[in-house]
Design a protein around this motif. Structure first.
Motif, mmCIF file in Angstrom:
data_model
loop_
_atom_site.group_PDB
_atom_site.id
_atom_site.type_symbol
_atom_site.label_atom_id
_atom_site.label_comp_id
_atom_site.label_asym_id
_atom_site.label_seq_id
_atom_site.Cartn_x
_atom_site.Cartn_y
_atom_site.Cartn_z
ATOM 1 N N GLY A 259 0.822 -1.202 0.000
ATOM 2 C CA GLY A 259 0.000 0.000 0.000
ATOM 3 C C GLY A 259 0.856 1.252 0.000
ATOM 4 N N LEU A 260 1.934 1.229 0.770
ATOM 5 C CA LEU A 260 2.847 2.362 0.814
ATOM 6 C C LEU A 260 3.543 2.534 -0.535
ATOM 7 C CD1 LEU A 260 4.314 4.598 2.348
ATOM 8 C CD2 LEU A 260 5.938 2.870 3.175
ATOM 9 N N TYR A 261 3.944 1.431 -1.148
ATOM 10 C CA TYR A 261 4.597 1.495 -2.459
ATOM 11 C C TYR A 261 3.650 2.106 -3.491
ATOM 12 C CZ TYR A 261 6.124 -0.009 -7.076
ATOM 13 O OH TYR A 261 6.463 -0.023 -8.413
ATOM 14 N N ARG A 262 2.395 1.711 -3.466
ATOM 15 C CA ARG A 262 1.417 2.252 -4.418
ATOM 16 C C ARG A 262 1.279 3.760 -4.226
ATOM 17 N NH1 ARG A 262 -4.217 3.111 -3.967
ATOM 18 N NH2 ARG A 262 -5.239 3.267 -6.004
ATOM 19 N N ALA A 263 1.197 4.224 -2.984
ATOM 20 C CA ALA A 263 1.061 5.651 -2.710
ATOM 21 C C ALA A 263 2.291 6.418 -3.191
ATOM 22 C CB ALA A 263 0.832 5.880 -1.219
ATOM 23 N N ILE A 264 3.471 5.860 -2.923
ATOM 24 C CA ILE A 264 4.722 6.510 -3.349
ATOM 25 C C ILE A 264 4.805 6.577 -4.869
ATOM 26 C CG2 ILE A 264 7.229 6.201 -3.436
ATOM 27 C CD1 ILE A 264 7.089 5.203 -0.546
ATOM 28 N N ASP A 265 4.409 5.505 -5.530
ATOM 29 C CA ASP A 265 4.453 5.482 -6.993
ATOM 30 C C ASP A 265 3.529 6.537 -7.590
ATOM 31 O OD1 ASP A 265 5.256 4.475 -9.522
ATOM 32 O OD2 ASP A 265 3.399 3.312 -9.644
ATOM 33 N N ILE A 266 2.327 6.683 -7.013
ATOM 34 C CA ILE A 266 1.388 7.698 -7.495
ATOM 35 C C ILE A 266 1.968 9.094 -7.269
ATOM 36 C CG2 ILE A 266 -0.895 8.724 -7.143
ATOM 37 C CD1 ILE A 266 -1.909 5.923 -6.402
ATOM 38 N N TYR A 267 2.602 9.286 -6.104
ATOM 39 C CA TYR A 267 3.198 10.591 -5.806
ATOM 40 C C TYR A 267 4.326 10.906 -6.790
ATOM 41 C CZ TYR A 267 4.995 14.547 -3.153
ATOM 42 O OH TYR A 267 5.398 15.809 -2.790
ATOM 43 N N GLU A 294 4.227 -9.572 -6.510
ATOM 44 C CA GLU A 294 3.633 -8.733 -7.554
ATOM 45 C C GLU A 294 4.168 -7.302 -7.470
ATOM 46 O OE1 GLU A 294 -0.806 -7.252 -9.083
ATOM 47 O OE2 GLU A 294 -0.599 -8.517 -7.300
ATOM 48 N N ALA A 295 4.190 -6.748 -6.257
ATOM 49 C CA ALA A 295 4.679 -5.381 -6.079
ATOM 50 C C ALA A 295 6.164 -5.290 -6.384
ATOM 51 C CB ALA A 295 4.401 -4.903 -4.657
ATOM 52 N N CYS A 296 6.910 -6.312 -5.984
ATOM 53 C CA CYS A 296 8.350 -6.324 -6.222
ATOM 54 C C CYS A 296 8.644 -6.370 -7.722
ATOM 55 C CB CYS A 296 8.972 -7.517 -5.519
ATOM 56 S SG CYS A 296 10.769 -7.438 -5.405
ATOM 57 N N THR A 297 7.876 -7.172 -8.453
ATOM 58 C CA THR A 297 8.041 -7.265 -9.903
ATOM 59 C C THR A 297 7.752 -5.929 -10.565
ATOM 60 O OG1 THR A 297 7.387 -9.603 -9.854
ATOM 61 C CG2 THR A 297 7.284 -8.474 -11.984
ATOM 62 N N HIS A 298 6.710 -5.262 -10.085
ATOM 63 C CA HIS A 298 6.350 -3.949 -10.620
ATOM 64 C C HIS A 298 7.451 -2.928 -10.325
ATOM 65 C CE1 HIS A 298 4.291 -0.021 -10.900
ATOM 66 N NE2 HIS A 298 3.432 -0.620 -11.719
ATOM 67 N N ALA A 299 8.000 -2.983 -9.126
ATOM 68 C CA ALA A 299 9.031 -2.019 -8.712
ATOM 69 C C ALA A 299 10.294 -2.165 -9.545
ATOM 70 C CB ALA A 299 9.343 -2.195 -7.230
ATOM 71 N N GLU A 303 10.295 2.759 -13.882
ATOM 72 C CA GLU A 303 11.295 3.752 -14.235
ATOM 73 C C GLU A 303 11.248 4.994 -13.351
ATOM 74 O OE1 GLU A 303 10.758 4.620 -18.332
ATOM 75 O OE2 GLU A 303 11.472 2.669 -19.038
ATOM 76 N N ARG A 304 10.152 5.142 -12.596
ATOM 77 C CA ARG A 304 10.040 6.327 -11.730
ATOM 78 C C ARG A 304 10.885 6.181 -10.460
ATOM 79 N NH1 ARG A 304 4.882 6.065 -13.993
ATOM 80 N NH2 ARG A 304 4.113 4.562 -12.474
#
Length: 309
Positions: A259-267, A294-299, A303-304
């Motif tokens: 959840g924190l990763y998703r928020a940081i990515d949006i920011y 899943e989140a690790c693969t996305h991270a 590129e952000r």
């Protein structure tokens, strides 16, 4: 305070006697009398509440009556109601002239003093509506602080949408009042430390009692991460404010950092002008070991994120 609330009407003594003697319709719920007593003058209504408290009426029932009464005489609370409610549920306020702003301020502060102090006795959504209205009316700082503390006590019952309070300050620094949410979170965390911080959520918290993974603090961590994701697109939201709220959640409260990763990515997506050093600083809030596959693969493909992440 009598301006803007009904003065004594011919039926008041009948209503008073009906409540006092326990008269009630057959097969009715515990809130059958809420609408009847909402026509009482405020001075008499307060006397009624005092008598009911002395006679041991449940605090949650009294809180329900206070909420009903408040919605009748505070137009701002009606605007905070959930969309889609039947129009017949709107108060008679719309039929006449509303109380003055000053009368509403005094009335709201009185309602705050009358509400039960115990956690869970007052509906959380009503408290948020009361806080929003209090901000609009610019009530006294002690009243605002007390409402924030009340919400902090039962923050685990809130939703991210509840926390999306517009910023009513003159500066309009951000779209939403992030500072208010920070204070509410701090009140919750202070109380969580006092109570031990590890007790599982009760049924009142909306979860099954005894669940080993869902404690109030883990629920609040998920709530704050959801809120951060909602406010992250605000281009006016400065990095220190976003970072401070994210960092305020204890590390142990997040079993996963998705959840924190998703928020940081949006920011990061909404603030592409951040320097590499700022992006690195923000990403240090996360623990990569606590990301799902899943989140690790996305991270890894994101590129952000700064290269060192």
């Amino acid at each position: 305070m009598e301006h803007g609330v009904p003065m004594q009407s011919p039926g008041e003594s009948v209503l008073w006697n009906g409540i006092r003697t326990g008269a009630r319709p057959k097969n009715s719920s515990s809130d059958w009398w809420y609408e009847d007593v909402s026509t009482l003058s405020f001075s008499l209504y307060k006397r009624l509440i005092a008598v009911m408290e002395c006679r041991g009426v449940k605090q949650e029932i009294i809180a329900g009556s206070l909420a009903f009464y408040a919605k009748r005489y505070l137009p701002g609370l009606n605007r905070c109601q959930v969309s889609g409610e039947s129009s017949t549920r709107l108060t008679p306020m719309a039929l006449g002239s509303p109380p003055s702003v000053e009368d509403q301020k005094i009335f709201l502060e009185e309602i705050d003093r009358l509400l039960p102090a115990e956690k869970g006795q007052v509906p959380t959504k009503f408290l948020f509506g009361l806080l929003r209205t209090a901000m609009i009316l610019q009530v006294s700082p002690p009243c605002l602080s007390n409402l924030e503390k009340r919400i902090g006590l039962q923050l685990a019952q809130a939703t991210p949408e509840d926390l999306l309070m517009p910023n009513f300050s003159y500066s309009m620094e951000t779209l939403y009042d992030v500072d208010c949410v920070q204070r509410i979170l701090e009140y919750f965390l202070a109380m969580d430390q006092v109570t031990g911080g590890a007790s599982p959520c009760s049924i009142e918290d909306g979860q099954l009692m005894g669940s080993p993974s869902l404690t109030p603090v883990t629920m609040v961590a998920k709530l704050i991460d959801g809120y951060l994701a909602e406010v992250a697109p605000d281009v006016k939201l400065k990095l220190p404010k976003f970072q401070a709220l994210a960092a305020a959640v204890p590390e142990y409260a997040r079993p996963l950092d998705d959840g924190l990763y998703r928020a940081i990515d949006i920011y990061l997506k909404s603030h592409p002008w951040l320097a590499d050093s700022e992006r690195e600083q923000l990403c240090r809030l996360m623990d990569c070991q606590k990301l799902s596959l899943e989140a690790c693969t996305h991270a890894v493909q994101n590129e952000r994120l700064p290269l060192e992440s």
